[in-house]
Design a protein around this motif. Structure first.
Motif, mmCIF file in Angstrom:
data_model
loop_
_atom_site.group_PDB
_atom_site.id
_atom_site.type_symbol
_atom_site.label_atom_id
_atom_site.label_comp_id
_atom_site.label_asym_id
_atom_site.label_seq_id
_atom_site.Cartn_x
_atom_site.Cartn_y
_atom_site.Cartn_z
ATOM 1 N N ARG A 21 25.376 68.180 34.551
ATOM 2 C CA ARG A 21 26.334 68.696 33.564
ATOM 3 C C ARG A 21 25.828 68.488 32.142
ATOM 4 O O ARG A 21 25.965 69.365 31.290
ATOM 5 N N ASN A 22 25.238 67.332 31.876
ATOM 6 C CA ASN A 22 24.696 67.073 30.536
ATOM 7 C C ASN A 22 23.537 68.015 30.223
ATOM 8 O O ASN A 22 23.409 68.493 29.090
ATOM 9 N N ASP A 23 22.686 68.283 31.212
ATOM 10 C CA ASP A 23 21.574 69.218 31.004
ATOM 11 C C ASP A 23 22.090 70.615 30.677
ATOM 12 O O ASP A 23 21.594 71.276 29.760
ATOM 13 N N LEU A 24 23.092 71.073 31.420
ATOM 14 C CA LEU A 24 23.659 72.397 31.165
ATOM 15 C C LEU A 24 24.318 72.466 29.790
ATOM 16 O O LEU A 24 24.183 73.461 29.070
ATOM 17 N N ARG A 25 25.028 71.410 29.425
ATOM 18 C CA ARG A 25 25.674 71.364 28.103
ATOM 19 C C ARG A 25 24.632 71.423 26.989
ATOM 20 O O ARG A 25 24.811 72.136 25.994
ATOM 21 N N THR A 26 23.532 70.712 27.168
ATOM 22 C CA THR A 26 22.464 70.726 26.168
ATOM 23 C C THR A 26 21.831 72.103 26.059
ATOM 24 O O THR A 26 21.573 72.597 24.956
ATOM 25 N N GLN A 27 21.592 72.758 27.200
ATOM 26 C CA GLN A 27 21.011 74.097 27.184
ATOM 27 C C GLN A 27 21.941 75.080 26.471
ATOM 28 O O GLN A 27 21.489 75.905 25.671
ATOM 29 N N ARG A 28 23.242 75.011 26.750
ATOM 30 C CA ARG A 28 24.194 75.898 26.077
ATOM 31 C C ARG A 28 24.202 75.660 24.573
ATOM 32 O O ARG A 28 24.240 76.603 23.790
ATOM 33 N N PHE A 29 24.166 74.384 24.159
ATOM 34 C CA PHE A 29 24.157 74.073 22.740
ATOM 35 C C PHE A 29 22.901 74.612 22.070
ATOM 36 O O PHE A 29 22.970 75.235 21.015
ATOM 37 N N LEU A 30 21.742 74.387 22.683
ATOM 38 C CA LEU A 30 20.496 74.858 22.087
ATOM 39 C C LEU A 30 20.443 76.375 22.030
ATOM 40 O O LEU A 30 19.880 76.946 21.087
ATOM 41 N N ASN A 31 21.034 77.047 22.991
ATOM 42 C CA ASN A 31 21.049 78.509 22.984
ATOM 43 C C ASN A 31 21.940 79.077 21.888
ATOM 44 O O ASN A 31 21.789 80.234 21.506
ATOM 45 N N THR A 32 22.865 78.269 21.355
ATOM 46 C CA THR A 32 23.726 78.756 20.283
ATOM 47 C C THR A 32 23.077 78.612 18.906
ATOM 48 O O THR A 32 23.590 79.165 17.939
ATOM 49 N N LEU A 33 21.978 77.885 18.815
ATOM 50 C CA LEU A 33 21.297 77.719 17.532
ATOM 51 C C LEU A 33 20.642 79.029 17.106
ATOM 52 O O LEU A 33 20.288 79.849 17.954
ATOM 53 N N PRO A 34 20.447 79.231 15.817
ATOM 54 C CA PRO A 34 19.749 80.432 15.347
ATOM 55 C C PRO A 34 18.325 80.500 15.915
ATOM 56 O O PRO A 34 17.705 79.468 16.196
ATOM 57 N N ALA A 35 17.820 81.718 16.066
ATOM 58 C CA ALA A 35 16.518 81.931 16.702
ATOM 59 C C ALA A 35 15.387 81.200 15.981
ATOM 60 O O ALA A 35 14.482 80.658 16.634
ATOM 61 N N ASP A 36 15.415 81.171 14.647
ATOM 62 C CA ASP A 36 14.319 80.516 13.930
ATOM 63 C C ASP A 36 14.308 78.999 14.162
ATOM 64 O O ASP A 36 13.247 78.386 14.275
ATOM 65 N N ILE A 37 15.478 78.391 14.291
ATOM 66 C CA ILE A 37 15.530 76.951 14.580
ATOM 67 C C ILE A 37 15.058 76.683 16.002
ATOM 68 O O ILE A 37 14.321 75.734 16.255
ATOM 69 N N ARG A 38 15.502 77.532 16.954
ATOM 70 C CA ARG A 38 15.030 77.368 18.339
ATOM 71 C C ARG A 38 13.519 77.483 18.403
ATOM 72 O O ARG A 38 12.870 76.730 19.130
ATOM 73 N N LYS A 39 12.942 78.407 17.640
ATOM 74 C CA LYS A 39 11.496 78.578 17.641
ATOM 75 C C LYS A 39 10.816 77.338 17.065
ATOM 76 O O LYS A 39 9.798 76.883 17.585
ATOM 77 N N ASP A 40 11.382 76.774 15.998
ATOM 78 C CA ASP A 40 10.805 75.589 15.364
ATOM 79 C C ASP A 40 10.760 74.391 16.313
ATOM 80 O O ASP A 40 9.826 73.594 16.268
#
Length: 54
Positions: A21-40
């Motif tokens: 559950r924590n892994d899924l929550r983290t993935q959902r949170f990271l997917n909501t970040l802007p694309a440039d931050i995810r790339k960084d």
């Protein structure tokens, strides 16, 4: 099986569920970040095909 073995098995199972559950929550949170931050931060190198855009 005695009571301690059953309790240990249940605790192990609950711990694994909590981890998933924590892994899924983290993935959902990271997917909501802007694309440039995810790339960084190097996300989603492993999940390039799984990102949903709203």
């Amino acid at each position: 099986m005695n009571g301690f073995t059953i309790l240990r098995s249940v605790q192990h199972y609950v711990g694994r569920i909590r981890t998933v559950r924590n892994d899924l929550r983290t993935q959902r949170f990271l997917n909501t970040l802007p694309a440039d931050i995810r790339k960084d931060i190097g996300w989603p190198d492993l999940y390039t095909g799984r990102v949903r855009e709203n």
